[in-house]
Scaffold this active site. Structure first.
Site, PDB file in Angstrom:
ATOM      1  N   SER A 110       4.404  -0.544  -1.473  1.00 34.75           N
ATOM      2  CA  SER A 110       5.814  -1.150  -1.226  1.00 34.75           C
ATOM      3  C   SER A 110       6.226  -0.863  -2.840  1.00 34.75           C
ATOM      4  O   SER A 110       7.199  -1.780  -3.220  1.00 34.75           O
ATOM      5  CB  SER A 110       5.926  -2.562  -1.098  1.00 34.75           C
ATOM      6  OG  SER A 110       7.278  -2.847  -0.783  1.00 34.75           O
TER       7      SER A 110
ATOM      8  N   SER B 203      11.262  -5.534   1.912  1.00 35.67           N
ATOM      9  CA  SER B 203      10.791  -4.172   1.629  1.00 35.67           C
ATOM     10  C   SER B 203      10.418  -3.626   3.015  1.00 35.67           C
ATOM     11  O   SER B 203       9.948  -2.458   3.164  1.00 35.67           O
ATOM     12  CB  SER B 203       9.342  -4.268   1.130  1.00 35.67           C
ATOM     13  OG  SER B 203       9.717  -4.244  -0.279  1.00 35.67           O
TER      14      SER B 203
ATOM     15  N   LYS C 208      11.967  -0.269   3.862  1.00 34.60           N
ATOM     16  CA  LYS C 208      11.402   1.071   3.328  1.00 34.60           C
ATOM     17  C   LYS C 208      11.276   1.708   4.632  1.00 34.60           C
ATOM     18  O   LYS C 208      11.049   2.972   4.572  1.00 34.60           O
ATOM     19  CB  LYS C 208      10.458   0.790   2.380  1.00 34.60           C
ATOM     20  CG  LYS C 208      10.626   0.013   1.146  1.00 34.60           C
ATOM     21  CD  LYS C 208       9.290   0.144   0.118  1.00 34.60           C
ATOM     22  CE  LYS C 208       9.680  -0.295  -1.154  1.00 34.60           C
ATOM     23  NZ  LYS C 208       9.838  -1.626  -1.361  1.00 34.60           N
TER      24      LYS C 208
END
Length: 372
Positions: free
Chosen positions: A143, A88, A91
């Site tokens: 997330s 993640s 991101k």
């Protein structure tokens, strides 16, 4: 003594595999990596002066980097350009790509596909509309993969968004980075590096909106029937480390833990990145931040975080192109690569099989009768 074609081809196959099994390493040795000549290889690189503090001894991450965010100087690192799955932390690239392109007050309707995406979710409800601001908050604070996909749809679709992300990575000179998803869920060929994550985070922290999102401890997300539910940051250092300003953590089984963190003390900001780390990496992150603040003026830099090189228009042009698939050998703490001897054996077997087949095809065909 003349060798048979079989022996010759087998030997040739071994040589070819031996030459082809290490192109990345050979390239790293022959080409100066982005950020400086010292940023190559897999070992720890640091240049301490007299009185410099020793590096932490509890580091288990396969790759990490400590940088002075204000100057861009890399203070110490291990395997900065080794490629790993990003989880993640990707991101952050999604946010850097989309924040300048989307109106934060724009309403985005969540689809069923957004809501049922794999992995961590904030809990978007199909058919409900959310502002871009709320979706970015959900993506960076907890997330939310559902929020990441919804944002991608708002930007023209997941395919276009991923192309924009890869264009943005090129713009930042983050050449170790290749996105397949807006959320960081594992995808074929997807990769980044400790060095690239630092470049991306540095670019993000220059955006006031990005700083606000990654520095948010808690917020709310709309729920049905005019209600809201609360979300709370997954970044433990944001609430426990003095001066912490963000940025993002991630985890998948294949990637292990990944992390980008930054903190400001006495007017100076230290940025760290961790890749392929143990699931509980927070103590390592604290140790590296502590070391960075103590060592900032007592070590010589081993490299630098480079500035963007490509014109910004390159990013938009990349979104109109179909990305070429790349093959990435992901380093693994537990030896995930296929041994060279196995590749050589496979190649030799294939060469032998090819020759045997060719010989059989050259033989005169014999008529045979079926058994009675």
């Amino acid at each position: 003594m003349r060798k048979s074609p079989l022996a010759f081809l087998a030997a040739l196959a071994c040589l070819l595999v031996g030459a082809g099994a290490v192109p990345a390493a050979a390239q790293r040795q022959s080409v100066t990596p982005v950020g400086g000549a010292l940023l190559k290889g897999e070992g720890v690189v640091v240049q301490p002066r007299a009185g410099a503090p020793a590096l932490p001894t509890d580091l288990t991450s396969s790759s990490w980097l400590v940088a002075d965010l204000d100057t861009g100087e890399v203070l110490a690192t291990k395997a900065p350009h080794e490629r790993f799955l990003p989880a993640s932390t990707l991101k952050t690239l999604t946010a850097v790509t989309l924040i300048p392109r989307l109106d934060p007050s724009q309403l985005v309707k969540c689809s069923y596909r957004d809501a049922v995406v794999d992995g961590s979710k904030v809990g978007l409800v199909p058919g409900m509309s959310y502002t871009v601001r709320k979706l970015l908050t959900a993506m960076l604070v907890v997330s939310g993969n559902d929020a990441a996909d919804a944002l991608a749809e708002a930007a023209g679709g997941i395919g276009k968004t991923v192309r924009l992300m890869n264009g943005e990575a090129t713009h930042l000179q983050a050449y170790d980075t290749f996105a397949r998803t807006p959320s960081g869920l594992d995808g074929p060929g997807e990769s980044t590096s400790a060095y690239d994550l630092a470049l991306i985070a540095r670019a993000g922290l220059q955006l006031p909106a990005f700083r606000d999102y990654v520095g948010t401890v808690s917020s709310t997300v709309p729920a049905p029937h005019h209600k809201h539910f609360q979300i709370y940051t997954h970044n433990r250092l944001l609430t426990s480390y003095r001066g912490a300003i963000g940025v993002k953590n991630g985890y998948t089984v294949a990637a292990d833990a990944t992390y980008v963190g930054a903190a400001t003390r006495n007017g100076h900001t230290i940025l760290i990145t961790l890749m392929h780390a143990q699931p509980y990496f927070w103590d390592e992150a604290r140790s590296l931040l502590d070391w960075g603040f103590r060592a900032r003026s007592t070590v010589d830099p081993v490299g630098t975080l480079v500035d963007p090189q490509q014109p910004a228009a390159h990013v938009e042009a990349a979104a109109q192109q179909t990305p070429q698939r790349t093959t990435v050998v992901l380093s693994a703490r537990h030896g995930g690569n296929i041994p060279i001897w196995q590749l050589a054996l496979l190649a030799a077997s294939a060469a032998i099989a090819t020759v045997v087949t060719a010989r059989r095809m050259r033989r005169p065909q014999r008529m045979s009768l079926p058994p009675l």
